[in-house]
Design a protein around this motif. Structure first.
Motif, mmCIF file in Angstrom:
data_model
loop_
_atom_site.group_PDB
_atom_site.id
_atom_site.type_symbol
_atom_site.label_atom_id
_atom_site.label_comp_id
_atom_site.label_asym_id
_atom_site.label_seq_id
_atom_site.Cartn_x
_atom_site.Cartn_y
_atom_site.Cartn_z
ATOM 1 N N ALA A 16 0.887 -1.239 -0.120
ATOM 2 C CA ALA A 16 0.031 -0.155 -0.062
ATOM 3 C C ALA A 16 0.808 1.089 -0.020
ATOM 4 O O ALA A 16 0.703 2.370 -0.682
ATOM 5 N N VAL A 17 1.963 1.131 0.777
ATOM 6 C CA VAL A 17 2.675 2.319 0.866
ATOM 7 C C VAL A 17 3.464 2.543 -0.386
ATOM 8 O O VAL A 17 3.802 3.623 -1.161
ATOM 9 N N LYS A 18 4.078 1.454 -1.066
ATOM 10 C CA LYS A 18 5.031 1.335 -2.171
ATOM 11 C C LYS A 18 4.031 1.902 -3.311
ATOM 12 O O LYS A 18 4.517 2.846 -4.037
ATOM 13 N N HIS A 19 2.954 1.506 -3.521
ATOM 14 C CA HIS A 19 1.968 1.753 -4.444
ATOM 15 C C HIS A 19 1.825 3.308 -4.465
ATOM 16 O O HIS A 19 1.671 4.011 -5.629
ATOM 17 N N HIS A 20 1.254 3.912 -3.325
ATOM 18 C CA HIS A 20 0.977 5.290 -3.254
ATOM 19 C C HIS A 20 2.336 6.072 -3.716
ATOM 20 O O HIS A 20 2.298 7.252 -4.292
ATOM 21 N N LEU A 21 3.368 5.766 -3.096
ATOM 22 C CA LEU A 21 4.695 6.487 -3.551
ATOM 23 C C LEU A 21 5.100 6.408 -5.185
ATOM 24 O O LEU A 21 5.416 7.380 -5.698
ATOM 25 N N ALA A 22 4.935 5.330 -5.568
ATOM 26 C CA ALA A 22 5.058 5.050 -7.131
ATOM 27 C C ALA A 22 4.228 5.932 -7.813
ATOM 28 O O ALA A 22 4.588 6.389 -8.700
ATOM 29 N N SER A 23 2.790 5.970 -7.561
ATOM 30 C CA SER A 23 1.816 6.729 -8.187
ATOM 31 C C SER A 23 2.298 8.131 -8.136
ATOM 32 O O SER A 23 2.080 8.958 -9.202
ATOM 33 N N THR A 24 2.718 8.779 -7.071
ATOM 34 C CA THR A 24 2.954 10.235 -6.936
ATOM 35 C C THR A 24 4.575 10.306 -7.895
ATOM 36 O O THR A 24 4.555 11.390 -8.586
ATOM 37 N N ALA A 25 5.078 9.517 -7.788
ATOM 38 C CA ALA A 25 6.614 9.517 -8.602
ATOM 39 C C ALA A 25 6.124 9.648 -9.984
ATOM 40 O O ALA A 25 6.785 10.234 -10.796
ATOM 41 N N GLU B 274 -0.118 14.919 0.212
ATOM 42 C CA GLU B 274 -1.046 14.312 0.762
ATOM 43 C C GLU B 274 -0.339 12.760 1.325
ATOM 44 O O GLU B 274 -0.573 12.042 2.126
ATOM 45 N N THR B 275 0.414 12.146 0.013
ATOM 46 C CA THR B 275 0.932 10.993 0.249
ATOM 47 C C THR B 275 2.098 10.866 1.211
ATOM 48 O O THR B 275 2.368 10.241 1.936
ATOM 49 N N ALA B 276 2.862 12.166 1.181
ATOM 50 C CA ALA B 276 3.954 12.100 2.176
ATOM 51 C C ALA B 276 3.360 12.328 3.524
ATOM 52 O O ALA B 276 4.157 11.668 4.503
ATOM 53 N N ILE B 277 2.444 12.984 3.740
ATOM 54 C CA ILE B 277 1.620 13.064 5.091
ATOM 55 C C ILE B 277 1.313 11.837 5.737
ATOM 56 O O ILE B 277 1.456 11.165 6.859
ATOM 57 N N GLN B 278 0.628 10.965 4.553
ATOM 58 C CA GLN B 278 0.001 9.825 4.933
ATOM 59 C C GLN B 278 1.391 8.649 5.405
ATOM 60 O O GLN B 278 0.869 7.867 6.139
ATOM 61 N N THR B 279 2.272 8.780 4.578
ATOM 62 C CA THR B 279 3.546 8.032 5.017
ATOM 63 C C THR B 279 4.090 8.243 6.255
ATOM 64 O O THR B 279 4.447 7.316 6.866
ATOM 65 N N HIS B 280 4.163 9.511 6.633
ATOM 66 C CA HIS B 280 4.733 9.875 7.869
ATOM 67 C C HIS B 280 3.747 9.470 9.149
ATOM 68 O O HIS B 280 3.941 9.506 10.132
#
Length: 337
Positions: free
Chosen positions: A225-234, A278-284
């Motif tokens: 779930a984390v990898k997919h969010h980061l990949a999508s924003t990348a 949004e993704t960075a906040i969720q990751t942290h």
């Protein structure tokens, strides 16, 4: 249109990145925040010694004479480092406009030497950034850009970004040097480039946190779930970069659709930066909302620049008008025209 980064451009951006990494980290941002966003003369002098104020100033006026495409690459590095100094407005917006207008040799020489800082004023913004430290202001009255002395006694305004120093607009006057549309397009493009750099910085911060933060006995970055969010924003960030470069080339060449390309760039960059926030906040996790996490400096800058020089609705309207009006045909036969 060849948008491949040349060796010289790669060397330039890497040099700027290396310098800013060493002198403009989170510690400096926190020190500036503690001083109510006051500017650092030491940082400014370092930027001057790097030759960055003269980046787009013609060689005849003491600058480096580089292109707007080089300018957007450097603007991304300014965003990546969270630079609060008014370098982008002065060197990457005002300088090329003044050079194109002609008859501003003395001012361009002063910009290249670092002795002049130019604030920008346009009706699309209800504020002027860094008016207190400006020696000149490039402003708009109707559709005419005018040059006037900076006003250091104007009303100070609050910003979501504590490191942005905003003031109420002033009454424009001075020498005619160009058009309102040119100022808007150049400033929106440079804002877009900074947004991509900001998004890159937040991606790196979120990725590093995901690698080091463990839960259930393993780094959270190993969870799909984390990898997919980061990949999508990348992907969003990488897709925005060539759009910005195309807009820079279109402005340089005076393309009939340059304004539409700028709006596309601003939309792509703002959407990428917003998604990355949004993704960075969720990751942290819950820590992402706290002052102790450096992320918030870049996140607030992304929010501020997303609404600067035309918000999402404004740039969508410009694109809609071009596509529906037929001035920018779309479809397979026009994609690579």
């Amino acid at each position: 249109m060849d948008l491949a980064i040349t060796d010289d451009q790669a060397t330039l951006t890497q040099g700027v990145r290396d310098y800013l990494t060493g002198v403009h980290g989170p510690e400096l941002l926190r020190a500036l925040d503690a001083s109510d966003g006051r500017r650092s003369e030491g940082v400014w002098q370092g930027l001057v010694e790097m030759g960055l104020p003269g980046l787009l100033v013609p060689e005849a006026q003491g600058g480096l004479g580089l292109s707007l495409l080089d300018g957007v690459l450097v603007a991304a590095e300014l965003g990546r480092a969270g630079v609060a100094e008014p370098l982008a407005d002065t060197a990457l917006v005002a300088a090329p406009l003044l050079a194109k207008a002609g008859g501003q040799d003395a001012l361009l020489e002063a910009i290249a030497s670092g002795g002049t800082r130019v604030a920008l004023q346009h009706p699309i913004n209800p504020w002027v950034a860094d008016l207190d430290g400006a020696t000149h202001i490039l402003s708009v009255e109707g559709k005419i850009l005018r040059l006037a002395p900076g006003n250091t006694e104007n009303t100070f305004l609050d910003s979501v970004d504590p490191l942005r120093r905003l003031y109420a607009p002033i009454e424009p006057s001075g020498t005619e040097v160009g058009s309102a549309d040119a100022l808007l397009d150049h400033a929106a493009l440079i804002a877009a480039a900074q947004l991509v750099g900001i998004a890159d910085a937040m991606l790196n911060q979120a990725t590093d946190y995901a690698k080091n933060r463990s839960q259930f006995g393993q780094p959270i970055g190993s969870f799909q779930a984390v990898k997919h969010h980061l990949a999508s924003t990348a992907v969003k960030i990488e897709f925005a970069k060539p759009v910005i470069q195309r807009a820079a080339v279109a402005l340089t060449e005076g393309s009939a659709n340059a304004a539409v390309h700028v709006s596309h760039a601003k939309l792509a960059a703002a959407d990428a930066a917003w998604a990355m926030s949004e993704t960075a906040i969720q990751t942290h996790g819950a820590m992402g909302y706290t002052y102790e996490v450096d992320l918030h400096f870049w996140m607030k800058r992304a929010w501020a620049l997303s609404g600067a020089w035309g918000d999402r609705a404004f740039h969508l309207r410009r694109i809609d008008a071009a596509v529906i009006g037929g001035t920018l045909p779309i479809g397979p036969g026009h994609s690579f025209a």
